[in-house]
Enzyme design. Structure first.
Site, mmCIF file in Angstrom:
data_model
loop_
_atom_site.group_PDB
_atom_site.id
_atom_site.type_symbol
_atom_site.label_atom_id
_atom_site.label_comp_id
_atom_site.label_asym_id
_atom_site.label_seq_id
_atom_site.Cartn_x
_atom_site.Cartn_y
_atom_site.Cartn_z
ATOM 1 N N THR A 11 24.600 -18.377 84.461
ATOM 2 C CA THR A 11 25.119 -19.514 85.229
ATOM 3 C C THR A 11 24.825 -19.386 86.725
ATOM 4 O OG1 THR A 11 27.190 -18.291 85.225
ATOM 5 C CG2 THR A 11 27.001 -20.107 83.648
ATOM 6 N N CYS A 133 14.048 -9.202 96.243
ATOM 7 C CA CYS A 133 13.168 -10.359 96.437
ATOM 8 C C CYS A 133 12.202 -10.198 97.619
ATOM 9 C CB CYS A 133 13.974 -11.647 96.573
ATOM 10 S SG CYS A 133 15.489 -11.471 97.504
ATOM 11 N N LYS A 222 15.957 -0.958 101.194
ATOM 12 C CA LYS A 222 15.398 -1.306 99.871
ATOM 13 C C LYS A 222 13.906 -1.619 99.988
ATOM 14 C CE LYS A 222 19.527 -3.579 98.043
ATOM 15 N NZ LYS A 222 20.079 -4.911 97.757
ATOM 16 N N HIS A 251 11.559 -17.068 100.993
ATOM 17 C CA HIS A 251 11.570 -16.025 102.026
ATOM 18 C C HIS A 251 10.195 -16.000 102.720
ATOM 19 C CE1 HIS A 251 15.257 -14.774 100.362
ATOM 20 N NE2 HIS A 251 14.963 -13.562 99.917
HETATM 21 N N1 LIG Z 1 18.789 -14.579 94.542
HETATM 22 C C1 LIG Z 1 17.674 -13.889 94.643
HETATM 23 O O1 LIG Z 1 16.706 -14.290 95.349
HETATM 24 C C2 LIG Z 1 17.513 -12.583 93.911
HETATM 25 C C3 LIG Z 1 16.284 -11.910 93.966
HETATM 26 C C4 LIG Z 1 16.136 -10.664 93.337
HETATM 27 C C5 LIG Z 1 17.200 -10.160 92.637
HETATM 28 N N2 LIG Z 1 18.385 -10.839 92.591
HETATM 29 C C6 LIG Z 1 19.471 -10.248 91.818
HETATM 30 O O2 LIG Z 1 19.794 -11.134 90.765
HETATM 31 C C7 LIG Z 1 21.196 -11.073 90.503
HETATM 32 C C8 LIG Z 1 21.775 -12.480 90.485
HETATM 33 O O3 LIG Z 1 21.581 -13.099 91.725
HETATM 34 P P1 LIG Z 1 21.930 -14.650 91.936
HETATM 35 O O4 LIG Z 1 21.352 -14.986 93.230
HETATM 36 O O5 LIG Z 1 21.573 -15.460 90.735
HETATM 37 O O6 LIG Z 1 23.552 -14.594 92.053
HETATM 38 P P2 LIG Z 1 24.602 -15.742 91.736
HETATM 39 O O7 LIG Z 1 24.044 -17.082 91.951
HETATM 40 O O8 LIG Z 1 25.813 -15.350 92.531
HETATM 41 O O9 LIG Z 1 24.934 -15.577 90.176
HETATM 42 C C9 LIG Z 1 25.627 -14.456 89.660
HETATM 43 C C10 LIG Z 1 25.725 -14.560 88.148
HETATM 44 O O10 LIG Z 1 26.373 -13.386 87.647
HETATM 45 C C11 LIG Z 1 27.494 -13.751 86.861
HETATM 46 N N3 LIG Z 1 28.555 -12.752 87.004
HETATM 47 C C12 LIG Z 1 29.193 -12.380 88.136
HETATM 48 N N4 LIG Z 1 30.121 -11.443 87.844
HETATM 49 C C13 LIG Z 1 30.068 -11.236 86.512
HETATM 50 C C14 LIG Z 1 30.804 -10.403 85.605
HETATM 51 N N5 LIG Z 1 31.770 -9.601 86.010
HETATM 52 N N6 LIG Z 1 30.476 -10.456 84.291
HETATM 53 C C15 LIG Z 1 29.480 -11.263 83.860
HETATM 54 N N7 LIG Z 1 28.755 -12.091 84.656
HETATM 55 C C16 LIG Z 1 29.062 -12.070 85.971
HETATM 56 C C17 LIG Z 1 27.937 -15.105 87.414
HETATM 57 O O11 LIG Z 1 28.708 -15.771 86.419
HETATM 58 P P3 LIG Z 1 29.752 -16.949 86.804
HETATM 59 O O12 LIG Z 1 28.910 -18.169 87.110
HETATM 60 O O13 LIG Z 1 30.538 -17.082 85.565
HETATM 61 O O14 LIG Z 1 30.531 -16.465 88.003
HETATM 62 C C18 LIG Z 1 26.555 -15.749 87.638
HETATM 63 O O15 LIG Z 1 26.033 -16.184 86.418
HETATM 64 C C19 LIG Z 1 21.796 -10.146 91.562
HETATM 65 O O16 LIG Z 1 21.943 -8.874 90.988
HETATM 66 C C20 LIG Z 1 20.736 -10.091 92.633
HETATM 67 O O17 LIG Z 1 20.730 -8.838 93.302
HETATM 68 C C21 LIG Z 1 18.567 -12.027 93.199
#
Ligand SMILES: NC(=O)c1ccc[n+]([C@@H]2O[C@H](COP(=O)([O-])OP(=O)(O)OC[C@H]3O[C@@H](n4cnc5c(N)ncnc54)[C@H](OP(=O)(O)O)[C@@H]3O)[C@@H](O)[C@H]2O)c1
Length: 352
Positions: A11, A133, A222, A251
């Protein structure tokens, strides 16, 4: 190949990008035997998400719900990865692709950007990590230059969009922008600063994640250590300044590179143009920007020029959709290439 895929964090921002990509992913490349199984927090459990005209129900992320899956892409956060990835492996998942930082520097976990070090997939022991990223888009042109001329030193400054911090950060930037314009005071956003103490809107923040004892931020650290790991260059001289800018997606990076061997500009452009995953903008009057790249797959490289201030040096401008190459697309490609190399079911040994 019979892949039963789960998405942990379905989500979130990266999770939704993954689902969008999967909707159109050629079946010949990654055959899913059933629609992906989606996981979120307890709060999201039961929510329906449309996928290929089918409503998929989000499940609570409890270990028992991983039974029956063989591949899991984890895109939630570090705490969740730490706790749930081992649980998934215990319950029969053969490969976890983790987009978070928790396992990236573990010597037993390959850290992979497809197009840079695909061969490292072969020694996974159940987990393959994807990079941060800002590192993912940097390492592709660096790999091309390293292979052709050898890297001596890299200096990178990032201009990172708020989607790098997830969907809540994007919402905050929009809210702050709206309320600043409505109130006429561009800095009056105290009540809309929930994620970080600084204001995202109309601002440039030279700190992403916490500041370490060294003075570098965690994000900068990182970039340094992940680049060295993926390029197999533990002693590479590299430094980074990571900056958050009020852009929603995409970015940008200013990259200064000193090479070991001499080069001509034409040789460099040929090398970059021919490297997989790079789109080179070699017309002086055009240059990539976040508004050009949102939703696109390649890493865009432009403003390539010789830096006369040092020997064998050049400057580049590197832009990419952080949610794609930096997370969702790379994660999906890792699963795809691991399947093609028959590395989902057989776990390899790390070459020493
Ligand atoms: N954004 C980027 O550009 C990027 C790039 C590289 C890596 N990442 C990595 O990708 C991951 C996600 O990033 P994002 O940007 O998509 O974050 P986000 O939009 O905040 O989404 C976080 C997701 O994790 C779920 N979540 C949070 N706590 C949880 C728990 N305790 N149990 C199960 N699910 C949980 C949330 O569910 P709910 O909706 O139910 O809260 C949501 O689906 C992170 O680890 C980040 O470091 C992100």
């Amino acid at each position: 190949m019979n892949i039963k895929l789960g998405i942990l964090g379905a989500t979130g921002k990266v999770g939704s990008e993954l689902l969008k990509l999967l909707e159109n992913w050629p079946e010949s490349k990654l055959t899913l035997s059933v629609p992906p199984v989606l996981f979120g927090t307890e709060k999201s459990a039961g929510k329906k998400i449309l996928f290929k005209n089918q409503e998929l129900e989000v499940k609570n992320s409890i270990p028992e719900n991983f039974e029956g899956l063989n591949v899991l892409i984890s895109c939630a956060n570090g705490e969740v990865s730490e706790k749930l990835v081992p649980e998934a492996l215990r319950r029969g998942v053969k490969l976890v692709v983790d987009t978070d930082s928790f396992y990236r520097m573990d010597p037993d976990v390959p850290l992979v950007t497809i197009g840079v070090n695909d061969e490292d997939l072969d020694w996974h022991k159940g987990i393959i990590a994807g990079p941060n990223c800002s590192t993912a888009q940097l390492v592709l042109p660096l790999k091309a230059l390293h292979k052709a001329f050898g890297l001596k030193r890299v200096v990178v400054s990032t201009y990172q969009s708020v989607s790098g911090a997830g969907k809540k950060a994007m919402d905050e930037l929009l809210q702050q922008t709206r309320s600043s314009i409505e109130s006429g005071d561009l800095t009056e956003t105290e009540t809309q600063r929930k994620l970080i103490r600084e204001q995202f809107a109309f601002n440039v923040i030279p700190k992403i994640s916490k500041i370490l004892d060294s003075g570098y931020s965690k994000e900068e650290w990182k970039v340094v250590v992940e680049t060295r790991k993926m390029l197999h260059s533990p002693d590479l001289a590299i430094t980074c300044t990571a900056v958050r800018v009020p852009v929603l997606v995409g970015h940008s990076e200013s990259v200064n590179v000193q090479l070991l061997n001499s080069f001509s500009l034409q040789e460099v452009t040929e090398v970059l143009k021919n490297h997989t995953g790079i789109k080179l903008w070699d017309d002086k009057d055009s240059y990539p920007m976040p508004t050009d790249v949102a939703g696109s797959e390649p890493v865009h490289v432009g403003r390539v020029r010789v830096d006369e201030s040092a020997e064998n040096a050049l400057d580049l401008w590197v832009v990419a959709d952080n949610l794609m190459i930096g997370a969702a697309l790379n994660a999906l490609r890792i699963a795809e290439v691991a399947a093609q190399r028959h590395k989902i079911w057989s776990k390899g040994k790390k070459e020493t």
